[in-house]
Structures are given as structure tokens and as C-alpha cells.
Design a protein around this motif. Structure first.
Motif, PDB file in Angstrom:
ATOM      1  N   VAL A 131     -16.222 -18.556  67.850  1.00 56.02           N
ATOM      2  CA  VAL A 131     -17.236 -19.594  67.628  1.00 56.02           C
ATOM      3  C   VAL A 131     -18.123 -19.215  66.444  1.00 56.02           C
ATOM      4  N   LEU A 132     -18.569 -17.957  66.411  1.00 55.13           N
ATOM      5  CA  LEU A 132     -19.394 -17.518  65.280  1.00 55.13           C
ATOM      6  C   LEU A 132     -18.637 -17.607  63.961  1.00 55.13           C
ATOM      7  N   ALA A 133     -17.368 -17.211  63.965  1.00 52.54           N
ATOM      8  CA  ALA A 133     -16.565 -17.291  62.744  1.00 52.54           C
ATOM      9  C   ALA A 133     -16.439 -18.734  62.287  1.00 52.54           C
ATOM     10  N   LEU A 134     -16.167 -19.649  63.209  1.00 54.13           N
ATOM     11  CA  LEU A 134     -16.022 -21.062  62.840  1.00 54.13           C
ATOM     12  C   LEU A 134     -17.322 -21.661  62.327  1.00 54.13           C
ATOM     13  N   LEU A 135     -18.450 -21.146  62.788  1.00 57.69           N
ATOM     14  CA  LEU A 135     -19.743 -21.659  62.331  1.00 57.69           C
ATOM     15  C   LEU A 135     -20.205 -21.008  61.030  1.00 57.69           C
ATOM     16  N   LEU A 136     -20.006 -19.704  60.904  1.00 56.24           N
ATOM     17  CA  LEU A 136     -20.613 -18.986  59.775  1.00 56.24           C
ATOM     18  C   LEU A 136     -19.716 -18.819  58.550  1.00 56.24           C
ATOM     19  N   ILE A 137     -18.420 -18.714  58.734  1.00 56.94           N
ATOM     20  CA  ILE A 137     -17.541 -18.512  57.579  1.00 56.94           C
ATOM     21  C   ILE A 137     -17.613 -19.684  56.597  1.00 56.94           C
ATOM     22  N   PRO A 138     -17.635 -20.936  57.056  1.00 53.21           N
ATOM     23  CA  PRO A 138     -17.796 -22.021  56.070  1.00 53.21           C
ATOM     24  C   PRO A 138     -19.102 -21.926  55.277  1.00 53.21           C
ATOM     25  N   LEU A 139     -20.162 -21.427  55.885  1.00 54.64           N
ATOM     26  CA  LEU A 139     -21.422 -21.249  55.143  1.00 54.64           C
ATOM     27  C   LEU A 139     -21.278 -20.153  54.092  1.00 54.64           C
ATOM     28  N   GLN A 140     -20.655 -19.052  54.491  1.00 60.00           N
ATOM     29  CA  GLN A 140     -20.468 -17.930  53.567  1.00 60.00           C
ATOM     30  C   GLN A 140     -19.579 -18.338  52.393  1.00 60.00           C
ATOM     31  N   THR A 141     -18.471 -18.992  52.685  1.00 53.60           N
ATOM     32  CA  THR A 141     -17.567 -19.375  51.596  1.00 53.60           C
ATOM     33  C   THR A 141     -18.199 -20.437  50.711  1.00 53.60           C
ATOM     34  N   SER A 142     -18.979 -21.323  51.294  1.00 52.55           N
ATOM     35  CA  SER A 142     -19.657 -22.346  50.482  1.00 52.55           C
ATOM     36  C   SER A 142     -20.627 -21.704  49.501  1.00 52.55           C
ATOM     37  N   ALA A 143     -21.369 -20.699  49.956  1.00 48.17           N
ATOM     38  CA  ALA A 143     -22.305 -20.017  49.060  1.00 48.17           C
ATOM     39  C   ALA A 143     -21.560 -19.345  47.908  1.00 48.17           C
ATOM     40  N   GLU A 144     -20.454 -18.663  48.220  1.00 53.63           N
ATOM     41  CA  GLU A 144     -19.677 -18.009  47.158  1.00 53.63           C
ATOM     42  C   GLU A 144     -19.086 -19.037  46.204  1.00 53.63           C
ATOM     43  N   GLU A 145     -18.572 -20.125  46.721  1.00 54.00           N
ATOM     44  CA  GLU A 145     -17.967 -21.140  45.855  1.00 54.00           C
ATOM     45  C   GLU A 145     -19.009 -21.817  44.975  1.00 54.00           C
ATOM     46  N   LEU A 146     -20.175 -22.086  45.526  1.00 54.88           N
ATOM     47  CA  LEU A 146     -21.227 -22.691  44.703  1.00 54.88           C
ATOM     48  C   LEU A 146     -21.622 -21.778  43.549  1.00 54.88           C
ATOM     49  N   LEU A 147     -21.629 -20.476  43.804  1.00 56.66           N
ATOM     50  CA  LEU A 147     -21.957 -19.531  42.739  1.00 56.66           C
ATOM     51  C   LEU A 147     -20.803 -19.362  41.750  1.00 56.66           C
ATOM     52  N   PHE A 148     -19.607 -19.030  42.260  1.00 57.47           N
ATOM     53  CA  PHE A 148     -18.495 -18.644  41.380  1.00 57.47           C
ATOM     54  C   PHE A 148     -17.685 -19.812  40.835  1.00 57.47           C
ATOM     55  N   ARG A 149     -17.704 -20.948  41.474  1.00 59.29           N
ATOM     56  CA  ARG A 149     -16.968 -22.112  40.962  1.00 59.29           C
ATOM     57  C   ARG A 149     -17.884 -23.257  40.570  1.00 59.29           C
ATOM     58  N   GLY A 150     -19.164 -23.139  40.877  1.00 57.51           N
ATOM     59  CA  GLY A 150     -20.116 -24.168  40.512  1.00 57.51           C
ATOM     60  C   GLY A 150     -21.050 -23.726  39.406  1.00 57.51           C
ATOM     61  N   TYR A 151     -21.920 -22.789  39.733  1.00 63.01           N
ATOM     62  CA  TYR A 151     -22.959 -22.371  38.796  1.00 63.01           C
ATOM     63  C   TYR A 151     -22.422 -21.578  37.601  1.00 63.01           C
ATOM     64  N   LEU A 152     -21.701 -20.478  37.877  1.00 69.24           N
ATOM     65  CA  LEU A 152     -21.234 -19.616  36.776  1.00 69.24           C
ATOM     66  C   LEU A 152     -20.359 -20.341  35.755  1.00 69.24           C
ATOM     67  N   PRO A 153     -19.370 -21.142  36.170  1.00 72.93           N
ATOM     68  CA  PRO A 153     -18.568 -21.842  35.158  1.00 72.93           C
ATOM     69  C   PRO A 153     -19.391 -22.807  34.298  1.00 72.93           C
ATOM     70  N   GLN A 154     -20.409 -23.424  34.898  1.00 72.01           N
ATOM     71  CA  GLN A 154     -21.254 -24.316  34.097  1.00 72.01           C
ATOM     72  C   GLN A 154     -22.043 -23.537  33.063  1.00 72.01           C
ATOM     73  N   MET A 155     -22.585 -22.386  33.476  1.00 76.98           N
ATOM     74  CA  MET A 155     -23.353 -21.569  32.533  1.00 76.98           C
ATOM     75  C   MET A 155     -22.441 -20.989  31.444  1.00 76.98           C
ATOM     76  N   LEU A 156     -21.263 -20.517  31.849  1.00 74.54           N
ATOM     77  CA  LEU A 156     -20.317 -19.987  30.860  1.00 74.54           C
ATOM     78  C   LEU A 156     -19.775 -21.098  29.967  1.00 74.54           C
ATOM     79  N   GLY A 157     -19.611 -22.279  30.516  1.00 74.60           N
ATOM     80  CA  GLY A 157     -19.085 -23.412  29.756  1.00 74.60           C
ATOM     81  C   GLY A 157     -19.997 -23.847  28.623  1.00 74.60           C
ATOM     82  N   ARG A 158     -21.259 -23.494  28.695  1.00 72.67           N
ATOM     83  CA  ARG A 158     -22.181 -23.814  27.594  1.00 72.67           C
ATOM     84  C   ARG A 158     -21.862 -23.006  26.345  1.00 72.67           C
TER      85      ARG A 158
END
Length: 160
Positions: free
Chosen positions: A55-82
């Protein structure tokens, strides 16, 4: 809770709540061998802990992966893309950064180069998918599915 209390009652100290929290933890730990162990057999305890872990894995892993994806596939590529226009170079930089973040995982000690290469390859692939698709959803799904599989199916005692 303590932060809420301090904001709600500015003149009062939140430290009694810390003490109450610690007392509750100690009471729970002390009560476990007397209340749960005699009533639940070992397999019952293992089943309860496994269900709780799932239950904890099903609740928390999507939060953890979302945070990593927002950083590594959202924020960083936009900053590097400039500065950079090459999607392969952007993906390589974010992939190596993603791999470096995961060097603290305990399984890396088993085979450093193989697992670091896996993390970098996963990061590069997820970055390319995101850059060419234009959305984060595919990378979010891949990352969450990978981590859920690793945590729930292919786990081992010292894994992260």
C-alpha cells in the motif's frame, strides 16, 4: 503538525508535541511484542507487513517518480534547451544527471558500472521520449512502472 501548531499559536512552544510524538512512538514499539506478537503468528505478521508495504509503495512511488520526472524531464531540459539545441546532448546531460542521483542506491554496490549504465540509459531514453513526444506522461508512466516492479516484484532485502 508541529509546524501547523507553531503557525496557529505563535506564542506557544510546539515542543510538547515533539515529546508527545516521541512518547507515542515508544509506546507503539513497546506494545508490539505484548499486543500483536501473541495474537498474530509469524505468517500473519509477514502478511500484514507485506500488505502495508504494498500500500505504501503504491501511494508513495508515484510521488517519488513524479518529482524526479519533473526535475529531469521537465525543468532541466527546458533550462538546457535555452543554451543547447541538440536533443541528444540535452538527453545525455539529463541522463547522466539522473544516473548520478541514483548512485546512492544500495544496489549500486553490487555492480557499479552495470547499474550506473542502466540508470543513465533509462534517463537518456526517458528524456528522448519526453523531448520527441512533448509531454511527461510517457516518462512518468515508464518510471513509475519500473520502480513499482522493482519494489513489489523484483525486490531484494538491501534494495532501495
Amino acid at each position: 503538525m508541529q509546524a501547523w501548531f507553531a503557525a496557529r499559536f505563535p506564542g506557544r512552544s510546539p515542543y510538547p508535541l515533539y515529546a508527545l510524538s516521541n512518547a507515542g512512538s515508544i509506546l507503539g514499539l513497546a506494545a508490539f511484542p505484548f499486543l500483536l506478537e501473541p495474537t498474530l503468528l509469524i505468517w500473519g505478521q509477514a502478511s500484514a507487513f507485506s500488505v502495508g508495504y504494498g500500500v505504501l509503495a503504491l501511494l508513495l512511488i508515484p510521488l517519488q517518480t513524479s518529482a524526479e520526472e519533473l526535475l529531469f524531464r521537465g525543468y532541466l531540459p527546458q533550462m538546457l534547451g535555452r543554451r543547447l539545441r541538440n536533443p541528444w546532448l540535452i538527453s545525455l546531460i539529463t541522463g547522466v544527471s539522473f544516473g548520478a542521483l541514483h548512485l546512492g542506491n544500495p544496489e549500486v554496490a553490487l555492480n557499479f558500472w552495470l547499474l550506473f549504465a542502466f540508470y543513465v540509459a533509462f534517463g537518456v531514453f526517458a528524456s528522448l521520449v519526453t523531448l520527441y513526444d512533448g509531454t511527461l506522461e510517457l516518462a512518468l508512466g515508464m518510471h513509475a512502472a519500473n520502480n513499482l516492479f522493482s519494489a513489489l516484484i523484483a525486490t531484494y532485502p538491501n534494495g532501495a
